[in-house]
Scaffold this active site. Sequence first.
Site, short mmCIF file in Angstrom:
data_model
loop_
_atom_site.label_atom_id
_atom_site.label_comp_id
_atom_site.label_asym_id
_atom_site.label_seq_id
_atom_site.Cartn_x
_atom_site.Cartn_y
_atom_site.Cartn_z
N PRO A 150 60.93 74.70 6.91
CA PRO A 150 61.79 73.76 7.66
C PRO A 150 61.27 72.33 7.69
O PRO A 150 62.04 71.40 7.92
CB PRO A 150 61.80 74.37 9.07
CG PRO A 150 60.51 75.13 9.16
CD PRO A 150 60.25 75.67 7.78
N GLY A 208 61.97 74.81 -0.62
CA GLY A 208 60.96 73.86 -0.21
C GLY A 208 60.41 73.13 -1.41
O GLY A 208 61.11 72.93 -2.40
N ASP A 210 56.73 72.18 -4.02
CA ASP A 210 55.75 72.85 -4.87
C ASP A 210 54.71 73.61 -4.03
O ASP A 210 54.20 74.65 -4.45
CB ASP A 210 55.05 71.84 -5.77
CG ASP A 210 56.01 71.18 -6.75
OD1 ASP A 210 57.06 71.78 -7.04
OD2 ASP A 210 55.71 70.07 -7.22
#
Length: 604
Positions: A150, A208, A210
């Site tokens: 998040p 998200g 890497d």
Amino acid sequence: MDRNGKVLRSTLFLDQVGEVAVTLDPDVLSWKPLNRGSVASSCLCMKRHSKIETEIKFSNVYAVEFIDRGLIHGPPWNCGGFLLGSTSEMYRFVVHGFHKPETCCSPWVLSEYTFGHEDLQKCQMWVEDINAYIKIGAGRPKSLLVFVHPLCGKGRGNKTWEMVAPIFSRAKVQTEVKVTKRAGHAFDIISSLSDGELCSFDGIVAVGGDGLFNEVLNGLLSSRHKVPYPPAPTEFNYSVNDEKNQMFGNNSKNNGRACNNDENGLSPETSSTSDDREPLLSTSESTNKCGPCNTDQNPAISFPNDWFRLGIIPAGSTDAIVISTTGMRDPVTSALHIIFGKSMSLDIAQVVRWKTSPSSMDLPYVRYAASFAGYGFYGDVIKESEKYRWMGPVRYDFAGTKVFLEHRSYEAEIAFLETEKFDPLTGITDTGESKMQSSRLSGQSSNKVICRMNCTVCNEAKNSGQFPSNRAITSPNVHSENSRWLQSKGRFISVGAAIISCRNERSPDGLVADAHLADGFLHLILVKDCPRPYYLWHLMQLTRSGSNPLNFDFVEHHKTPAFTFVSSHDESVWNLDGEILQACQVSVQVCRGLVNLFASGPEV
């Protein structure tokens, strides 16, 4: 043809178009307008012509759904500022797909076509037959484990997932969603799953950057990937004869051991992985090539694996892995790659930490990286940026500027494995290029081959037997008499190992423009101590498309399957895919094609 082998044709109504003749062929759903309609011309009224799509390939259809009875609109002719068109209420179904813009590396654009008919059964028949063709598409996942970060990037992880979740729902792909709550959360969940539990999924998706993908990768491989250690920096001399004994099993300290993580885990600075693990417990040496495991017979998952895939939906700060494997940074495009079951092999670097500091007594600790491992400047930037997480992605610019102005260099000793270089395009084997040369010679080569979809180099490396399908660097070219360890010692501003090109929006060509996704090599880039303006010049070249950032006397560039590193610095820090690893002695080896990714490579 329908499921009975007959060509299916019907007259339906297409929303915003009108009555159309629809044909279902094996590869395409096509339609032809029957009445284009007309509006009487006058000085106040002019017919508007618009381009109407007339087909969609099943390879571009990800879902079809029946949506019950509702309005179907006729062609919207705009006349005198008024909308003149008819609407009818009928049963409807929607064909969901996408089209690729003509511009290279542009995001895929969603499209939908709403068809209607008065007969409910006719609509349901079309839905069933189209669904039958969609299911023919091999490799489409049915169930996925999804991790959402998040706080990644600018805190857009949840919004990114909310944007693409309906696409998975329409495609009837079941998703079990886990929103990470702390550093190492995804690692803990995945590493604690039994193989039987993992077998219930066709893959894992990281929403998200890497860093989250690195956490997922390490959680997956930590207890399921077992290979002998790469050579420790202190375990061999750099002569041709000795190195082969050390590398291939004659070393009594190394022969047959599997990598196991120590209980101390990562350095306190890490932001994504957990410290309280003992991964790499066991695995099978066989490659799973026959699809999902049988959960009734003590399932076991080993890697490489032909059916279990990893996916990334970009929401991070750089998203280098996504850009290098799809050519673009677009959540919808990445979601479609996953839904359509695209698959490509990806090299993974196995990093073994032997010592955290020169005086420490550590057990070997293993980490994996998918894009990059860097020391010196790269490690200092990632460590410094952890102090400014509240700044978001801007923290990397701030930390990079600060570290650049400090202009530190480190004493280190690097050894890398030189192997025969095989050009799959010419069939020529070159054994005499890298004798501790600068990368300027290779950088000026006119026959660079950029890794693209259906890459010739990656496919040839796989099919020709130049590199192995197993997990360690035991390929025939490494056993060759011409294979040897070479050494570089001195002060370095940075040491970087690029497994892939590492393209991102700041660096359009990446660190190494012609790095490949699955050729069994990494690119070792050694930047020796040099004046600050020279290093700035090198960094500026990384931001320019078509430039050659390796074309400097103080830069060495070596293509290798393995290297070792030793530093006497007490706080030596490595950057692994944007995550921190404190280590002053490491060994790195490439595991060719260790994982499969929901991707197909950058388009030409």
